[in-house]
Design a protein around this motif. Sequence first.
Motif, PDB file in Angstrom:
ATOM      1  N   ALA A  91       0.804  -1.184  -0.063  1.00 14.85           N
ATOM      2  CA  ALA A  91       0.166  -0.099  -0.066  1.00 14.85           C
ATOM      3  C   ALA A  91       0.853   1.352  -0.094  1.00 14.85           C
ATOM      4  O   ALA A  91       0.645   2.321  -0.644  1.00 14.85           O
ATOM      5  N   ASP A  92       1.869   1.121   0.791  1.00 12.33           N
ATOM      6  CA  ASP A  92       2.939   2.295   0.843  1.00 12.33           C
ATOM      7  C   ASP A  92       3.693   2.630  -0.631  1.00 12.33           C
ATOM      8  O   ASP A  92       3.610   3.929  -0.887  1.00 12.33           O
ATOM      9  N   MET A 123      -1.309  -7.086   0.348  1.00  6.75           N
ATOM     10  CA  MET A 123      -1.641  -6.252   1.738  1.00  6.75           C
ATOM     11  C   MET A 123      -2.854  -6.966   2.476  1.00  6.75           C
ATOM     12  O   MET A 123      -3.438  -7.881   1.910  1.00  6.75           O
ATOM     13  N   ASN A 124      -3.151  -6.359   3.584  1.00  5.50           N
ATOM     14  CA  ASN A 124      -4.030  -6.781   4.543  1.00  5.50           C
ATOM     15  C   ASN A 124      -5.439  -6.511   3.794  1.00  5.50           C
ATOM     16  O   ASN A 124      -5.318  -5.485   3.021  1.00  5.50           O
ATOM     17  N   ARG A 126      -8.133  -5.313   4.775  1.00  3.15           N
ATOM     18  CA  ARG A 126      -8.663  -3.869   5.288  1.00  3.15           C
ATOM     19  C   ARG A 126      -7.789  -2.652   4.595  1.00  3.15           C
ATOM     20  O   ARG A 126      -8.465  -1.750   4.178  1.00  3.15           O
ATOM     21  N   MET A 127      -6.590  -2.705   4.264  1.00  4.15           N
ATOM     22  CA  MET A 127      -5.679  -2.177   3.581  1.00  4.15           C
ATOM     23  C   MET A 127      -6.237  -1.746   2.416  1.00  4.15           C
ATOM     24  O   MET A 127      -6.209  -0.800   1.747  1.00  4.15           O
ATOM     25  N   TRP A 128      -6.369  -3.094   1.585  1.00  2.06           N
ATOM     26  CA  TRP A 128      -6.565  -2.990   0.061  1.00  2.06           C
ATOM     27  C   TRP A 128      -8.012  -2.334  -0.102  1.00  2.06           C
ATOM     28  O   TRP A 128      -8.507  -1.547  -1.054  1.00  2.06           O
ATOM     29  N   HIS A 130      -9.548  -0.089   1.815  1.00  3.47           N
ATOM     30  CA  HIS A 130      -9.544   1.431   2.489  1.00  3.47           C
ATOM     31  C   HIS A 130      -9.730   2.304   1.129  1.00  3.47           C
ATOM     32  O   HIS A 130      -9.144   2.307   0.136  1.00  3.47           O
ATOM     33  N   THR A 133      -6.491   3.657  -0.287  1.00  3.85           N
ATOM     34  CA  THR A 133      -6.116   2.674  -1.375  1.00  3.85           C
ATOM     35  C   THR A 133      -6.635   2.402  -2.555  1.00  3.85           C
ATOM     36  O   THR A 133      -6.065   2.675  -3.536  1.00  3.85           O
TER      37      THR A 133
END
Length: 398
Positions: A91-92, A123-124, A126-128, A130, A133
């Motif tokens: 994500a970063d 990625m996790n 939830r990160m995906w 978000h 993202t």
Amino acid sequence: MLAAKRILLIIGGGIAAYKALDLIRRFRERGAAVVPVLTRAAEEFVTPLSAGALAGTKAYRHLFDLTDEAEMGHIELSRSADLVVVAPATADLMAKMATGLADDLASTLLLATDKRVLVAPAMNVRMWLHPATQRNIAKLHADGILFAGPNEGDMACGEYGPGRMAEPLEIVAAAQAALGLGPLRGRHVIVTSGPTHEPIDPVRYIANRSSGAQGTALATALRDLGARVTFVTGPASVPPPSGVHVVPVETARQMEEAVREALPADAAVMAAAVADWRVENASASKMKKDGSGKAPALAFAENPDILASLSKDKENRPKLVVGFAAETDDVLTHATAKRVRKGCDWIVANDVRPATGIMGGTENAVTLVTATGAEDWPRLPKDEVARRLAAKIAEALA
């Protein structure tokens, strides 16, 4: 398949970085030269020694390496490759790409390159999912960045959902497509997908339960074999794949026009669930109840038969025309008759009774009907059905 191609592989920091080592091996098996670049976070999961040993060359790590930067090494690395692959793309890293940040070697290379970039997100879940993202993903798509995955599945954190990095062979296939390689290289294939929406009034319409998942999987599989894909899609719930030309439509008549405009083509795969009928007297204003208990009288007109008209087109008919038959009874009988009636080369038939869970689901069980007979396939994930059908299309067009 990748002989003499140079791959710049940027390895991001995440547990999926271990797959990057296998990815290096897979690229080299196919004749590609791989230059690995590790972010600082990637070194927490894999070592520069292991990446460099598998690649057979130095693994790069730091932007301010005096020996390399004396010759502007970050520019040379970014320009000498045929393709830049980011796996895993965290994500970063994707946020840096979307906003143009360049504060380390990896992000500087991505900003300096003039070559196509393929990312394999990991990625996790939830990160995906978000919103930040998702905004970055939309920006990267708009910038022409290609995507491989992510897949759905169990994650190292114990959660389940989208965010798993694509498998190495999937990334290799996407890289081949990005480089214009594969058995369908130079071929143009039209794929239709999803339902059509036929308006009743400005807020209501007639539709069906098609999700567009099988059509999307087919466009992806054909792209991965090197085809140039025109993807004509109705309002599906599954997003279209990257790396194809997407033509969004709403109605059957719009879909017919889009298919015509996409010709000529080497093959057409008509996977869309096109509505047979439209409302001829659709209202320009929202229909309202008047308290009488009487429903409005809707007059229906038959929609154009896109598959039949394309199959019987003497001037622009593709070499191979593939239709689909979604049936609820006597599947093989109806599919065989449909192939003859429509004039297409193949029919992919399936049983879409609600009990099968196929329409709108993740799996399919199909029978491929051709002029020489019928071939039953086992129940498989729709992605695998697509890969099998794409391989047969490549064989037929060879």
